[in-house]
Design a protein around this motif. Structure first.
Motif, short mmCIF file in Angstrom:
data_model
loop_
_atom_site.label_atom_id
_atom_site.label_comp_id
_atom_site.label_asym_id
_atom_site.label_seq_id
_atom_site.Cartn_x
_atom_site.Cartn_y
_atom_site.Cartn_z
N TYR A 46 -35.76 -3.83 -26.19
CA TYR A 46 -35.90 -5.19 -26.61
C TYR A 46 -35.59 -6.14 -25.56
O TYR A 46 -34.50 -5.81 -24.67
N TRP A 47 -36.26 -7.40 -25.37
CA TRP A 47 -36.30 -7.98 -24.20
C TRP A 47 -36.20 -9.75 -25.03
O TRP A 47 -36.74 -9.96 -26.03
N GLY A 48 -35.36 -10.59 -24.20
CA GLY A 48 -35.29 -11.94 -24.71
C GLY A 48 -36.24 -12.48 -23.62
O GLY A 48 -36.70 -11.93 -22.94
N LYS A 49 -36.47 -13.72 -24.01
CA LYS A 49 -37.46 -14.68 -23.03
C LYS A 49 -36.83 -15.22 -21.92
O LYS A 49 -37.61 -15.65 -20.88
N GLY A 50 -35.58 -15.05 -21.87
CA GLY A 50 -34.55 -15.72 -20.58
C GLY A 50 -34.15 -16.99 -20.66
O GLY A 50 -34.57 -17.78 -21.59
N THR A 51 -33.13 -17.11 -19.82
CA THR A 51 -32.45 -18.59 -19.81
C THR A 51 -32.34 -18.68 -18.31
O THR A 51 -32.01 -17.69 -17.56
N LEU A 52 -32.65 -19.93 -17.76
CA LEU A 52 -32.66 -20.19 -16.45
C LEU A 52 -31.21 -20.70 -16.00
O LEU A 52 -30.82 -21.59 -16.69
N VAL A 53 -30.75 -20.18 -14.84
CA VAL A 53 -29.54 -20.67 -14.18
C VAL A 53 -30.03 -21.08 -12.99
O VAL A 53 -30.75 -20.50 -12.14
N THR A 54 -29.46 -22.28 -12.51
CA THR A 54 -29.73 -23.00 -11.25
C THR A 54 -28.37 -23.43 -10.80
O THR A 54 -27.64 -23.98 -11.43
N VAL A 55 -28.21 -23.08 -9.59
CA VAL A 55 -26.99 -23.17 -8.71
C VAL A 55 -27.33 -23.98 -7.52
O VAL A 55 -28.13 -23.78 -6.56
N SER A 56 -26.94 -25.32 -7.50
CA SER A 56 -27.27 -26.15 -6.62
C SER A 56 -26.25 -27.42 -6.51
O SER A 56 -25.84 -27.88 -7.75
N SER A 57 -26.22 -28.11 -5.41
CA SER A 57 -25.41 -29.21 -5.31
C SER A 57 -26.04 -30.56 -5.48
O SER A 57 -25.68 -31.59 -5.46
#
Length: 113
Positions: free
Chosen positions: A102-113
């Protein structure tokens, strides 16, 4: 069919923290391993962390000591000391003994200043 949904992604500054969670629409039986993967634009998908039904864990070298996987809300990923290189779409994956994958559709993580 069971649906997986990731949550907790967003924009965070370098050095910050996020906690990702994975929930299922129904009960998944005979789970063998639960895994977090991530994929950045133009790069291959990579394993971030995994936890077995027995509680054993494994981490990518790039996140070991900063990320922690646990069996909370099915499976969660605590992400500390985040770096710009951690920017990616994070996916929850669950495998079961009967061949379930089983897979999810994903969640975006953005690391930026």
């Amino acid at each position: 069919q069971v649906q997986l949904v990731e949550s907790g992604g967003g924009l965070v500054q370098p050095g910050g923290s996020l906690r990702l969670s994975c929930a299922a629409s129904g009960s998944i039986r005979f789970i063998t391993v639960m895994t977090w993967y991530r994929q950045a634009p133009g790069k291959e998908r990579e394993l971030v962390a995994a936890i077995t039904s027995g509680g054993s864990t494994d981490y990518a070298d790039s996140v070991r000591g900063r990320f922690t996987i646990s069996k909370d809300n099915l499976v969660s990923l605590q992400m500390n000391s985040l770096k710009p290189e951690d920017t990616a779409v994070y996916y929850c994956n669950i495998k079961a003994t009967y061949g379930g994958n089983y897979w999810g559709k994903g969640t975006l993580v953005t690391v930026s200043s």
